[in-house]
Design a protein around this motif. Structure first.
Motif, PDB file in Angstrom:
ATOM      1  N   LEU A 269       8.346  38.584  41.055  1.00 15.75           N
ATOM      2  CA  LEU A 269       9.785  38.795  41.177  1.00 15.75           C
ATOM      3  C   LEU A 269      10.282  38.408  42.562  1.00 15.75           C
ATOM      4  N   MET A 270       9.499  38.703  43.586  1.00 11.30           N
ATOM      5  CA  MET A 270       9.945  38.435  44.952  1.00 11.30           C
ATOM      6  C   MET A 270      10.069  36.947  45.238  1.00 11.30           C
ATOM      7  N   GLY A 271       9.297  36.147  44.529  1.00 12.87           N
ATOM      8  CA  GLY A 271       9.348  34.708  44.767  1.00 12.87           C
ATOM      9  C   GLY A 271      10.323  33.973  43.869  1.00 12.87           C
ATOM     10  N   ASP A 272      10.945  34.671  42.962  1.00 19.71           N
ATOM     11  CA  ASP A 272      11.863  34.019  42.024  1.00 19.71           C
ATOM     12  C   ASP A 272      13.181  33.673  42.717  1.00 19.71           C
ATOM     13  N   ARG A 273      13.721  32.484  42.425  1.00 14.68           N
ATOM     14  CA  ARG A 273      14.929  31.997  43.100  1.00 14.68           C
ATOM     15  C   ARG A 273      16.159  32.850  42.818  1.00 14.68           C
ATOM     16  N   VAL A 274      16.279  33.368  41.590  1.00 12.72           N
ATOM     17  CA  VAL A 274      17.451  34.163  41.254  1.00 12.72           C
ATOM     18  C   VAL A 274      17.424  35.501  41.994  1.00 12.72           C
ATOM     19  N   PHE A 275      16.292  36.169  41.953  1.00 15.81           N
ATOM     20  CA  PHE A 275      16.187  37.450  42.663  1.00 15.81           C
ATOM     21  C   PHE A 275      16.347  37.244  44.165  1.00 15.81           C
TER      22      PHE A 275
ATOM     23  N   HIS B 101      18.118  34.937  45.636  1.00 16.46           N
ATOM     24  CA  HIS B 101      19.540  34.707  45.908  1.00 16.46           C
ATOM     25  C   HIS B 101      20.311  36.025  45.926  1.00 16.46           C
ATOM     26  N   LEU B 102      20.075  36.866  44.940  1.00 13.20           N
ATOM     27  CA  LEU B 102      20.783  38.141  44.877  1.00 13.20           C
ATOM     28  C   LEU B 102      20.499  38.986  46.114  1.00 13.20           C
ATOM     29  N   LEU B 103      19.241  39.084  46.487  1.00 17.13           N
ATOM     30  CA  LEU B 103      18.871  39.929  47.622  1.00 17.13           C
ATOM     31  C   LEU B 103      19.374  39.348  48.936  1.00 17.13           C
ATOM     32  N   ASP B 104      19.298  38.034  49.103  1.00 15.64           N
ATOM     33  CA  ASP B 104      19.761  37.412  50.350  1.00 15.64           C
ATOM     34  C   ASP B 104      21.262  37.588  50.552  1.00 15.64           C
ATOM     35  N   ASN B 105      21.995  37.728  49.438  1.00 19.65           N
ATOM     36  CA  ASN B 105      23.448  37.824  49.530  1.00 19.65           C
ATOM     37  C   ASN B 105      23.973  39.248  49.296  1.00 19.65           C
ATOM     38  N   GLY B 106      23.073  40.211  49.293  1.00 20.63           N
ATOM     39  CA  GLY B 106      23.483  41.600  49.150  1.00 20.63           C
ATOM     40  C   GLY B 106      24.038  41.942  47.778  1.00 20.63           C
TER      41      GLY B 106
END
Length: 594
Positions: free
Chosen positions: A103-109, A111-116
């Protein structure tokens, strides 16, 4: 001894369901539930499905709450993924299936985490309800562009499948996704079962209680058929878990009502918890005295019967009224000595009257047919309360409207602490007419209210629903003689025990009481409703009329007031504005404030 005491306190005093499991990472629910969430999310990305489709499939067809998987990530918080997922995977063996899902390496997750975008507690997540301007929206994140867009209608037929068998039988992209996720979850459940507990029932209970699944993975497998699943595994060249092979040989993970597969694949007896009674168990042990599609009278043993509703959310329709009448006849004939009203439904004592029962008479413009239906229900409920045998309600969850009136028809109530009771009738253009208005007056008087009519008026017009048994008691929907039970699983057994206790003391029906009415010289009960809608004013005026006497100091019997309930209900349902409320609720499941 310490373990037994801990279980007893958790069960009887805290009302918790105790699962015996082994001390392993994540125990049961978080071990399997976290795996399901990771699989369902990443396989949706792999299959090219959108958020709406994946959530539609990972909800109703599987008996999973309507949040689905992405809605669940938003609910608990996407920000918990980096806090919990690495901790779980580090604690698991390197070859555990959970390690396959990064999950931590997935692009969608990422993106969500990087953008709060952490979900409901942030500006959005996989879905969002407000845009950057603060405007209300219903949007989801596009899994390709990673931009928000309006929610779209789900077109894949798998999203509207009625159950797991139907969704797995399909040939759409959504059905293939459903199969991929379910097969991997079942594989994992079979793999971890011997590690986490003694039988498959513990695993199922973990998901049902921890993730609110209607059925755990092994019950879902039985719904499809263990033998059918085995054949599908073999046809696809998929390795068959040993536990699935054992289930196919035994006739299912739950071969019959009394047995279950152990986590090693042997057929063993299901664990019975002392002091827990179910209608299903009683029916198998003692049989049925009468039954229909809507309800049944089940023998609980020891001279006690149970009126068990079978409708959706235990709503009261004409068939339920007929079974109440049948139960009264059976009691008079000596088929039982005491009656309990209850069921095995996990969320509802009764969610109220089935409005569709009334709309037939509205459409056919048959006020006399409507009057007879309402009168029959009222007469039947009144007869329950005054029967020659004691009647005890085993209440839990929703007891709304006509369901609340059915609860009040009992001489005693044994209820779970979580009781959602009240009279929402006004919001659907009605008033309590199966005795609820009159019983509210009876109970307010019995509780010592200085102005019992005003108290009854407040309860029957507010549309408020209690959030606990104690709040229901504050409104006199429960009395000092009623009992509150912490464990929802023990309500029926305790209700039976109360019924037997009433018999042992020597039962006599309640004595008639003279009910003090509101004085016509005082401020009208509905004086505070002058600014309400025309529809609301019409409803509360009729309730006030029932509770107000013709002169100061006037009293009345229940038999005097009950016909006024029927007249008022029939008259109100002739008004177009009141009918609009009924139709609107049936169409939208939301009240209309017209």
């Amino acid at each position: 001894e310490v373990l037994e005491r801990t279980i007893r306190v958790a069960d009887r005093q805290l009302g918790k369901t105790v699962l015996e499991c082994r001390d392993t990472p994540g125990f049961i629910a978080n071990r399997l539930g976290s795996h399901w969430m990771a699989v369902a999310a990443l396989e949706a990305f792999e299959a090219g499905l959108d958020v709406e489709t994946a959530d539609a499939i990972m909800s109703r067809p599987f008996g999973i709450p309507r949040t689905g998987v992405f809605g669940l990530f938003d609910l608990v918080g996407v920000n918990l993924v980096p806090l919990l997922w690495p901790v779980l995977t580090r604690a698991l063996p390197a070859d555990d299936a959970a390690q396959r899902y990064d999950l931590m390496g997935d692009r969608v997750f990422k993106h969500l985490l990087d953008n709060g975008l952490i979900g409901r507690r942030g500006p959005g997540g996989f879905t969002r309800r407000k845009n950057e301007a603060g405007e209300k929206v219903d949007e989801v994140i596009d899994l390709e562009s990673l931009e928000y867009r309006a929610r779209r209608q789900v077109t894949d037929p798998a999203g509207s499948a009625g159950d797991i068998a139907a969704v797995l039988a399909g040939d759409s992209d959504g059905s293939r996704y459903a199969w991929t996720v379910f097969a991997q979850v079942l594989d994992y459940a079979c793999h971890i079962a011997p590690e986490v507990g003694d039988d498959v029932a513990a695993v199922d209970a973990g998901m049902e209680l921890g993730y609110a699944w209607a059925r755990g993975p092994f019950k879902l497998a039985d719904a499809v058929g263990a033998a059918e699943l085995l054949a599908r595994y073999e046809a696809k060249g998929r390795a068959v878990p040993g536990l699935l092979a054992a289930a196919a040989k035994a006739g299912g993970f739950y071969p019959d009502a009394d047995t279950v597969l152990s986590s090693s694949g042997e057929v063993v007896e299901r664990r019975k918890v002392e002091g827990v009674l179910t209608v299903a168990d009683a029916q198998r042990a003692h049989g049925v005295l009468a039954e229909s599609e809507s309800a049944a009278v089940v023998d609980l043993g020891d001279g006690v019967a149970c009126l068990a509703l079978r409708t959706k959310m235990n709503t009261c329709d004409a068939g339920v009224i007929e079974m109440v009448e049948r139960a009264l006849t059976l009691g008079e004939e000596g088929a039982f000595k005491a009656l309990v009203i209850g069921s095995d439904h996990p969320r509802a004592f009764s969610a109220g009257a089935n409005l569709a029962t009334f709309t037939h008479f509205i459409e056919s413009e048959d006020p006399e047919g409507l009057r007879e239906l309402i009168r029959r229900g009222q007469v039947a409920f009144h007869a329950l309360r005054n029967a020659a045998f004691p009647v005890v309600a085993a209440a839990k969850g929703f007891a709304l409207g006509g369901g609340c009136e059915l609860m009040l028809a009992a001489n005693r109530v044994v209820t779970h602490a979580e009781l959602y009771a009240g009279f929402p009738e006004r919001s659907v253009g009605l008033l309590p007419a199966w005795g609820g208005t009159v019983q509210s007056l009876v109970r307010a008087l019995g509780a010592g209210e200085p102005l019992p009519a005003a108290s009854a008026f407040a309860v029957t017009t507010s549309c408020e629903v209690s959030t606990s048994a104690w709040q229901a008691a504050d409104w006199h929907l429960l009395t000092d003689h009623d009992e509150v039970v912490a464990s929802v699983h023990r309500v029926l057994a305790e209700a039976k025990a109360v019924a037997l206790e009433l018999l042992e003391r020597g039962w006599t029906p309640p004595a008639p009481v003279e009910l003090p009415l509101h004085s016509p010289d005082a401020e009208p009960l509905d004086a505070g409703w002058a600014d309400a809608s025309e529809t609301d004013r019409a409803i509360v005026a009729r309730i006030a009329g029932i509770l107000t006497g013709g002169r100061p100091g006037a009293t009345a019997s229940e038999e005097d007031l009950l016909p006024l309930e029927v007249d008022a209900a029939v008259d109100l349902l002739q008004r177009p504005l009141n009918q609009e409320r009924v139709w609107h609720l049936l169409r939208t499941n939301r009240p209309l404030a017209n």
